[in-house]
Motif scaffolding. Structure first.
Motif, PDB file in Angstrom:
ATOM      1  N   SER A 170       1.465  -0.475  19.819  1.00 12.80           N
ATOM      2  CA  SER A 170       1.160   0.840  19.250  1.00 12.80           C
ATOM      3  C   SER A 170       0.930   0.773  17.746  1.00 12.80           C
ATOM      4  O   SER A 170       0.350   1.691  17.175  1.00 12.80           O
ATOM      5  N   LEU A 171       1.376  -0.285  17.086  1.00 14.17           N
ATOM      6  CA  LEU A 171       1.195  -0.419  15.636  1.00 14.17           C
ATOM      7  C   LEU A 171      -0.133  -1.068  15.243  1.00 14.17           C
ATOM      8  O   LEU A 171      -0.514  -1.004  14.074  1.00 14.17           O
ATOM      9  N   GLN A 172      -0.807  -1.709  16.167  1.00 15.56           N
ATOM     10  CA  GLN A 172      -2.007  -2.468  15.832  1.00 15.56           C
ATOM     11  C   GLN A 172      -3.051  -1.643  15.080  1.00 15.56           C
ATOM     12  O   GLN A 172      -3.477  -2.019  13.985  1.00 15.56           O
ATOM     13  N   GLU A 173      -3.478  -0.558  15.648  1.00 10.77           N
ATOM     14  CA  GLU A 173      -4.556   0.243  15.042  1.00 10.77           C
ATOM     15  C   GLU A 173      -4.124   0.917  13.741  1.00 10.77           C
ATOM     16  O   GLU A 173      -4.858   0.853  12.750  1.00 10.77           O
ATOM     17  N   PRO A 174      -2.949   1.581  13.679  1.00 12.72           N
ATOM     18  CA  PRO A 174      -2.541   2.169  12.398  1.00 12.72           C
ATOM     19  C   PRO A 174      -2.354   1.122  11.297  1.00 12.72           C
ATOM     20  O   PRO A 174      -2.688   1.374  10.141  1.00 12.72           O
ATOM     21  N   ALA A 175      -1.853  -0.058  11.650  1.00  8.74           N
ATOM     22  CA  ALA A 175      -1.678  -1.113  10.652  1.00  8.74           C
ATOM     23  C   ALA A 175      -3.024  -1.583  10.112  1.00  8.74           C
ATOM     24  O   ALA A 175      -3.181  -1.795   8.908  1.00  8.74           O
ATOM     25  N   LYS A 176      -4.014  -1.719  10.997  1.00  2.00           N
ATOM     26  CA  LYS A 176      -5.349  -2.143  10.560  1.00  2.00           C
ATOM     27  C   LYS A 176      -5.987  -1.088   9.650  1.00  2.00           C
ATOM     28  O   LYS A 176      -6.539  -1.412   8.602  1.00  2.00           O
ATOM     29  N   THR A 177      -5.875   0.173  10.041  1.00  3.29           N
ATOM     30  CA  THR A 177      -6.439   1.255   9.237  1.00  3.29           C
ATOM     31  C   THR A 177      -5.792   1.319   7.864  1.00  3.29           C
ATOM     32  O   THR A 177      -6.476   1.417   6.841  1.00  3.29           O
ATOM     33  N   TRP A 178      -4.462   1.244   7.822  1.00  2.00           N
ATOM     34  CA  TRP A 178      -3.740   1.303   6.551  1.00  2.00           C
ATOM     35  C   TRP A 178      -4.062   0.093   5.687  1.00  2.00           C
ATOM     36  O   TRP A 178      -4.264   0.225   4.480  1.00  2.00           O
ATOM     37  N   ALA A 179      -4.123  -1.098   6.283  1.00  2.00           N
ATOM     38  CA  ALA A 179      -4.425  -2.313   5.526  1.00  2.00           C
ATOM     39  C   ALA A 179      -5.830  -2.256   4.926  1.00  2.00           C
ATOM     40  O   ALA A 179      -6.036  -2.655   3.773  1.00  2.00           O
ATOM     41  N   ASP A 180      -6.792  -1.759   5.683  1.00  4.59           N
ATOM     42  CA  ASP A 180      -8.159  -1.622   5.159  1.00  4.59           C
ATOM     43  C   ASP A 180      -8.192  -0.668   3.968  1.00  4.59           C
ATOM     44  O   ASP A 180      -8.877  -0.920   2.977  1.00  4.59           O
ATOM     45  N   ALA A 181      -7.440   0.421   4.050  1.00  4.62           N
ATOM     46  CA  ALA A 181      -7.409   1.400   2.961  1.00  4.62           C
ATOM     47  C   ALA A 181      -6.716   0.827   1.719  1.00  4.62           C
ATOM     48  O   ALA A 181      -7.085   1.164   0.596  1.00  4.62           O
ATOM     49  N   GLN A 182      -5.728  -0.038   1.912  1.00  2.00           N
ATOM     50  CA  GLN A 182      -4.972  -0.598   0.792  1.00  2.00           C
ATOM     51  C   GLN A 182      -5.587  -1.887   0.258  1.00  2.00           C
ATOM     52  O   GLN A 182      -5.210  -2.354  -0.822  1.00  2.00           O
ATOM     53  N   GLY A 183      -6.481  -2.512   1.002  1.00  2.18           N
ATOM     54  CA  GLY A 183      -7.103  -3.754   0.575  1.00  2.18           C
ATOM     55  C   GLY A 183      -6.181  -4.969   0.722  1.00  2.18           C
ATOM     56  O   GLY A 183      -6.259  -5.899  -0.067  1.00  2.18           O
ATOM     57  N   ILE A 184      -5.319  -4.949   1.730  1.00  6.60           N
ATOM     58  CA  ILE A 184      -4.421  -6.067   1.983  1.00  6.60           C
ATOM     59  C   ILE A 184      -4.530  -6.488   3.432  1.00  6.60           C
ATOM     60  O   ILE A 184      -5.224  -5.846   4.221  1.00  6.60           O
ATOM     61  N   THR A 185      -3.832  -7.567   3.777  1.00  8.49           N
ATOM     62  CA  THR A 185      -3.785  -8.003   5.165  1.00  8.49           C
ATOM     63  C   THR A 185      -2.414  -7.675   5.742  1.00  8.49           C
ATOM     64  O   THR A 185      -1.403  -7.840   5.079  1.00  8.49           O
ATOM     65  N   VAL A 186      -2.423  -7.184   6.969  1.00 11.95           N
ATOM     66  CA  VAL A 186      -1.189  -6.846   7.676  1.00 11.95           C
ATOM     67  C   VAL A 186      -1.206  -7.578   9.011  1.00 11.95           C
ATOM     68  O   VAL A 186      -2.218  -7.588   9.702  1.00 11.95           O
ATOM     69  N   GLY A 244      -8.537 -10.211   0.959  1.00 12.10           N
ATOM     70  CA  GLY A 244      -9.209  -9.078   1.569  1.00 12.10           C
ATOM     71  C   GLY A 244      -8.409  -8.558   2.727  1.00 12.10           C
ATOM     72  O   GLY A 244      -7.307  -8.977   2.992  1.00 12.10           O
ATOM     73  N   ALA A 245      -9.000  -7.626   3.441  1.00 15.76           N
ATOM     74  CA  ALA A 245      -8.336  -7.034   4.593  1.00 15.76           C
ATOM     75  C   ALA A 245      -8.955  -7.552   5.879  1.00 15.76           C
ATOM     76  O   ALA A 245      -9.076  -6.856   6.855  1.00 15.76           O
TER      77      ALA A 245
END
Length: 121
Positions: free
Chosen positions: A74-90, A37-38
């Motif tokens: 600066s990458l924390q929030e965009p990485a979380k948003t993208w990972a949630d949309a893709q269904g993976i963990t970042v 999951g994410a």
């Protein structure tokens, strides 16, 4: 036996196609039905500890990003948003000192990141 140009080109095309398909093939490992999951997406961390060489441990994330402290924040929030949309963990890991040397060391040890974000100079 002489190979004609037409046959050589056909064999070269087949060899290139086989190589391409092998490179695009999936991994035969499975996760045993546990699914991924994410839940741990995003966040700057040191990956649950460091290896003997002072390099962050890879962790269990699907995508690992190394960056310096400022870029990691600066990458924390965009990485979380993208990972949630893709269904993976970042996992965004902070590697503050000597990023290039640490990358080479970790890569040789088999626990390097998927993406390294650093200065171009």
């Amino acid at each position: 036996m002489q190979i004609r140009r037409k046959n050589f080109l056909a064999l070269s095309g087949v060899a290139a196609s086989v190589t391409l398909l092998a490179a695009c093939g999936g991994d035969s490992d499975t996760d045993g039905g546990t699914g991924g999951g994410a839940s741990d997406a995003g966040g700057a961390s040191d990956g649950g500890g460091e290896t003997a060489e002072g390099v962050p441990a890879r962790g269990n994330a699907d995508l690992v990003i190394w960056a310096d402290e400022l870029k990691a924040k600066s990458l924390q929030e965009p990485a979380k948003t993208w990972a949630d949309a893709q269904g993976i963990t970042v996992e965004v890991q902070t590697v503050a000192n000597d990023l290039q040397t640490n990358y080479v060391t970790a890569n040789q040890a088999g626990n390097g990141p998927d993406i390294v974000l650093g200065a171009h100079d």
